[in-house]
Design an enzyme around this catalytic site. Structure first.
Site, PDB file in Angstrom:
ATOM      1  N   TYR A  30      38.436  45.490  44.914  1.00 35.32           N
ATOM      2  CA  TYR A  30      37.769  46.449  45.798  1.00 35.32           C
ATOM      3  C   TYR A  30      36.639  45.734  46.531  1.00 35.32           C
ATOM      4  O   TYR A  30      35.934  44.903  45.949  1.00 35.32           O
ATOM      5  CB  TYR A  30      37.198  47.612  44.996  1.00 35.32           C
ATOM      6  CG  TYR A  30      38.231  48.477  44.309  1.00 35.32           C
ATOM      7  CD1 TYR A  30      39.240  49.107  45.028  1.00 35.32           C
ATOM      8  CD2 TYR A  30      38.177  48.687  42.924  1.00 35.32           C
ATOM      9  CE1 TYR A  30      40.180  49.921  44.394  1.00 35.32           C
ATOM     10  CE2 TYR A  30      39.108  49.504  42.287  1.00 35.32           C
ATOM     11  CZ  TYR A  30      40.110  50.111  43.022  1.00 35.32           C
ATOM     12  OH  TYR A  30      41.024  50.910  42.397  1.00 35.32           O
ATOM     13  N   ASP A  85      43.898  42.582  45.985  1.00 37.19           N
ATOM     14  CA  ASP A  85      42.616  41.887  45.858  1.00 37.19           C
ATOM     15  C   ASP A  85      41.585  42.895  45.374  1.00 37.19           C
ATOM     16  O   ASP A  85      41.858  44.090  45.335  1.00 37.19           O
ATOM     17  CB  ASP A  85      42.194  41.208  47.164  1.00 37.19           C
ATOM     18  CG  ASP A  85      42.149  42.144  48.359  1.00 37.19           C
ATOM     19  OD1 ASP A  85      42.438  43.347  48.191  1.00 37.19           O
ATOM     20  OD2 ASP A  85      41.820  41.683  49.458  1.00 37.19           O
ATOM     21  N   HIS A 141      52.925  50.996  47.124  1.00 36.16           N
ATOM     22  CA  HIS A 141      51.550  50.885  46.626  1.00 36.16           C
ATOM     23  C   HIS A 141      50.931  52.283  46.497  1.00 36.16           C
ATOM     24  O   HIS A 141      51.269  53.189  47.265  1.00 36.16           O
ATOM     25  CB  HIS A 141      50.734  50.038  47.606  1.00 36.16           C
ATOM     26  CG  HIS A 141      49.427  49.582  47.086  1.00 36.16           C
ATOM     27  ND1 HIS A 141      48.281  50.352  47.168  1.00 36.16           N
ATOM     28  CD2 HIS A 141      49.058  48.435  46.453  1.00 36.16           C
ATOM     29  CE1 HIS A 141      47.272  49.692  46.626  1.00 36.16           C
ATOM     30  NE2 HIS A 141      47.703  48.537  46.190  1.00 36.16           N
ATOM     31  N   PHE A 187      42.488  47.533  40.100  1.00 35.57           N
ATOM     32  CA  PHE A 187      42.451  48.986  40.265  1.00 35.57           C
ATOM     33  C   PHE A 187      41.303  49.670  39.516  1.00 35.57           C
ATOM     34  O   PHE A 187      41.068  50.851  39.714  1.00 35.57           O
ATOM     35  CB  PHE A 187      43.784  49.633  39.847  1.00 35.57           C
ATOM     36  CG  PHE A 187      44.952  49.191  40.671  1.00 35.57           C
ATOM     37  CD1 PHE A 187      45.115  49.661  41.970  1.00 35.57           C
ATOM     38  CD2 PHE A 187      45.885  48.295  40.165  1.00 35.57           C
ATOM     39  CE1 PHE A 187      46.191  49.246  42.748  1.00 35.57           C
ATOM     40  CE2 PHE A 187      46.960  47.882  40.940  1.00 35.57           C
ATOM     41  CZ  PHE A 187      47.117  48.352  42.223  1.00 35.57           C
TER      42      PHE A 187
END
Length: 212
Positions: free
Chosen positions: A55, A53, A175, A66
């Site tokens: 930031y 999701d 991740h 990202f």
């Protein structure tokens, strides 16, 4: 996609977002919620880089997974992505965290959920966005050939069944978050694996270097 947008889960999502935004700050701004799809339309997609999701800090999210705008300090996950990029391909970390250039080169920077409440990671998960983003991934899988799907972390890897792996590449690992990067993200060489696949198909690889 039109049918998905009119589906009950998406109608419920709209109602939720109206009320959520009445009571709380949410990110990204409304005009950037679909920035990834606008920046990398379906005919241009060569790679799908799937995040969880947006930031949840002020000024960070701008609709690309990202990525943060120039002038915003790259969050730790993005710093780890740049670290792996340098280890994998020798590309030096850029002085900013804006991944818009990747989007313009065919990298769909998609999150599973496209909005989030300020300060609360995962707060819009399970509210209906997954129905929409599942449809996006399914459309890419069905209507494109030879796309590399990069799935970092458990939530991204839950989308793997949507990808026809007879026609596409899946690159899956831990991740890049500081909590998990040492458990399989570092050393996974996703960028060279994606480029080797694309070159093997007779295409050029993605230019991963970002200008200063």
């Amino acid at each position: 996609m039109g049918g998905v947008l009119q589906s009950p889960p998406l109608q419920a999502l709209r109602a939720f977002l109206v009320e959520e935004q009445r009571q709380h700050a949410t990110y990204p701004p409304n005009n950037e919620i679909f920035a990834a799809l606008n920046a990398t339309p379906l005919p241009s997609v060569r790679v799908v880089l799937l995040g969880q999701d947006p930031y949840h800090g002020a000024g960070q999210a701008h609709g690309l997974s990202f990525s943060v705008r120039r002038g915003v300090r790259p969050p730790p996950s993005l710093e780890n992505i740049f670290r792996e990029l340098h280890s994998d391909l020798g590309v030096p970390p850029p002085p900013h965290g804006d991944l818009s250039a990747w989007a313009s080169r065919g990298v769909l920077l998609l999150n599973s959920s496209l909005t989030v409440r300020a300060g609360q990671a995962g707060s819009h998960r399970g509210r209906g966005w997954e129905v929409f983003t599942d449809a996006v991934i399914s459309a890419v899988s069905a209507r494109r050939e030879g796309v590399a799907f990069v799935l970092w972390g458990r939530h991204a890897q839950e989308k793997r069944p949507l990808v026809d792996e007879r026609r596409h590449l899946v690159v899956a690992s831990a991740h890049p978050s500081p909590y998990s990067a040492d458990r399989g993200f570092f050393g996974s060489r996703p960028f060279s694996r994606v480029n080797a696949y694309l070159v093997g198909r007779g295409e050029g690889g993605v230019e991963w270097a970002l200008s200063s």
